[in-house]
Design a protein around this motif. Structure first.
Motif, short mmCIF file in Angstrom:
data_model
loop_
_atom_site.label_atom_id
_atom_site.label_comp_id
_atom_site.label_asym_id
_atom_site.label_seq_id
_atom_site.Cartn_x
_atom_site.Cartn_y
_atom_site.Cartn_z
N UNK A 142 0.76 -1.46 0.09
CA UNK A 142 -0.02 -0.13 0.11
C UNK A 142 0.70 1.12 0.03
N UNK A 143 1.62 1.43 0.71
CA UNK A 143 2.99 2.33 0.60
C UNK A 143 3.69 2.78 -0.66
N UNK A 144 3.62 1.67 -0.99
CA UNK A 144 3.95 1.85 -2.88
C UNK A 144 3.46 2.42 -3.55
N UNK A 145 2.30 2.00 -4.09
CA UNK A 145 0.69 2.38 -4.53
C UNK A 145 0.85 4.21 -4.32
N UNK A 146 0.10 3.81 -5.54
CA UNK A 146 -0.03 5.90 -5.61
C UNK A 146 -0.79 6.10 -4.83
N UNK A 147 -0.73 6.78 -4.47
CA UNK A 147 -1.37 7.35 -2.96
C UNK A 147 -1.73 6.66 -1.87
N UNK A 148 -0.30 5.20 -1.63
CA UNK A 148 -0.92 4.89 -0.33
C UNK A 148 -0.33 5.38 0.58
N UNK A 149 0.57 6.50 0.53
CA UNK A 149 1.24 6.67 1.71
C UNK A 149 -0.17 7.66 2.81
N UNK A 150 -0.82 8.32 1.56
CA UNK A 150 -1.97 9.10 2.05
C UNK A 150 -3.09 7.96 2.87
N UNK A 151 -3.37 7.07 2.21
CA UNK A 151 -4.21 6.32 2.01
C UNK A 151 -3.57 5.94 4.31
N UNK A 158 -7.91 8.10 11.77
CA UNK A 158 -8.99 7.54 11.89
C UNK A 158 -8.70 6.77 12.62
N UNK A 159 -7.78 5.80 13.90
CA UNK A 159 -7.53 4.91 14.86
C UNK A 159 -7.48 6.29 15.86
N UNK A 160 -6.22 4.86 17.03
CA UNK A 160 -6.73 5.55 18.35
C UNK A 160 -5.48 6.74 18.46
N UNK A 161 -6.45 7.93 19.35
CA UNK A 161 -5.64 9.01 18.91
C UNK A 161 -3.58 9.09 19.64
N UNK A 162 -4.18 7.82 20.69
CA UNK A 162 -2.56 8.52 21.38
C UNK A 162 -1.73 7.70 20.37
N UNK A 163 -1.34 7.60 19.24
CA UNK A 163 -0.66 6.17 18.36
C UNK A 163 -0.68 7.87 17.67
N UNK A 164 -1.30 8.97 17.87
CA UNK A 164 -0.85 10.98 17.00
C UNK A 164 0.02 11.17 18.26
N UNK A 165 0.66 10.94 19.56
CA UNK A 165 1.58 11.96 20.06
C UNK A 165 2.77 12.23 19.62
N UNK A 166 3.15 10.86 18.96
CA UNK A 166 4.08 11.35 18.21
C UNK A 166 5.23 12.69 17.29
N UNK A 167 3.87 12.78 16.84
CA UNK A 167 3.35 13.80 15.08
C UNK A 167 3.07 14.57 15.94
N UNK A 168 4.16 16.01 15.16
CA UNK A 168 3.83 16.95 15.50
C UNK A 168 2.77 17.72 14.83
N UNK A 169 1.79 18.34 15.70
CA UNK A 169 0.43 18.53 15.29
C UNK A 169 0.77 20.23 13.96
N UNK A 170 0.45 20.45 13.16
CA UNK A 170 0.89 21.95 12.56
C UNK A 170 -0.63 22.43 12.89
N UNK A 171 -0.58 23.95 12.58
CA UNK A 171 -1.66 24.67 13.04
C UNK A 171 -3.11 24.19 12.27
N UNK A 172 -4.65 24.57 12.73
CA UNK A 172 -5.38 23.91 11.98
C UNK A 172 -5.54 21.95 12.46
N UNK A 179 -6.12 16.86 4.52
CA UNK A 179 -7.42 17.05 3.94
C UNK A 179 -6.49 18.39 2.56
N UNK A 180 -5.51 19.17 3.25
CA UNK A 180 -4.51 19.99 2.08
C UNK A 180 -3.48 18.86 1.34
N UNK A 181 -3.12 18.29 1.48
CA UNK A 181 -1.79 16.99 0.96
C UNK A 181 -1.28 17.73 1.58
N UNK A 182 -0.89 17.63 3.01
CA UNK A 182 0.00 18.38 3.32
C UNK A 182 1.11 16.97 3.75
#
Length: 201
Positions: A142-151, A158-172, A179-182
């Motif tokens: 899936x990662x190697x497929x076109x658009x796979x990183x987005x999925x 869509x998963x557990x929110x605790x997994x997001x703790x290591x990701x820097x949160x941008x404004x918004x 959604x903006x494709x950052x």
């Protein structure tokens, strides 16, 4: 196809699980062989009976041959000795039959114990390993497929929110950035998805 995870923690758990499975199978085989040896001890009376019967039959047979040479009464003496020799042969056959029966029981018991133990270990160990191999292969494809990183990023959102703790949160917020494709946020989220599976980006 990858057999082991790339992340140290999951890889260590997989290796420990594999080692435990091998040790359990080896222990089951050793136990089954010990049971086989214990059952075969029951054949000892059969071996003794066979040996005694062979000795008795041989001795009485020789005695009958010697008695047949006695003048006038040789045949009369020979018959009962021959009958007793046949009884000795019967005892020997019974001992041999007992050994054969015990041997079959020991072999069937050993095979049954080994098969049951190995199947039980495989049922507990193999499905999770195959599931991980399948899941990691699907994630990598899936990662190697076109658009796979987005999925993959969407899965993390869509998963557990605790997994997001290591990701820097941008404004918004992360969802808005996705959604903006950052691409930076998408890359960070897809790395989280890979780490959850035990892979590296």
């Amino acid at each position: 196809m990858r057999l082991y995870a790339q992340t140290p923690g999951r890889r260590s758990r997989q290796m420990v699980a594999d080692l435990v499975a091998v040790v359990l199978i080896a222990a089951a085989v050793k136990f089954a062989l010990a049971v086989h040896h214990a059952i075969m001890l029951l054949a000892e009376p059969g071996r003794k009976a066979q040996s005694a019967g062979d000795t008795l039959a041989s001795g009485l047979g020789d005695a009958g041959d010697a008695a047949s040479k006695v003048p006038f009464v040789g045949d009369s003496l020979r018959k009962p000795l021959r009958s007793a020799a046949e009884a000795g042969t019967g005892l020997s056959d019974a001992g041999q039959s007992l050994q054969s029966t015990v041997g079959h029981v020991a072999m069937l018991t050993t095979v049954a114990l080994i098969v049951f133990s190995v199947v039980l270990v495989l049922l507990l160990w193999l499905p999770p390993r195959l599931l991980w191999i399948r899941r990691s292969s699907a994630t990598r494809r899936l990662l190697d497929a076109p658009g796979g990183a987005d999925l993959l990023a969407l899965r993390v959102l869509a998963g557990p929110q605790r997994a997001l703790s290591a990701v820097p949160v941008p404004p918004g917020g992360l969802a808005d950035a996705w959604r903006r494709g950052d691409q930076v946020v998408i890359a960070d989220l897809s790395k989280v998805a890979l780490r959850r599976t035990g892979l590296r980006g």
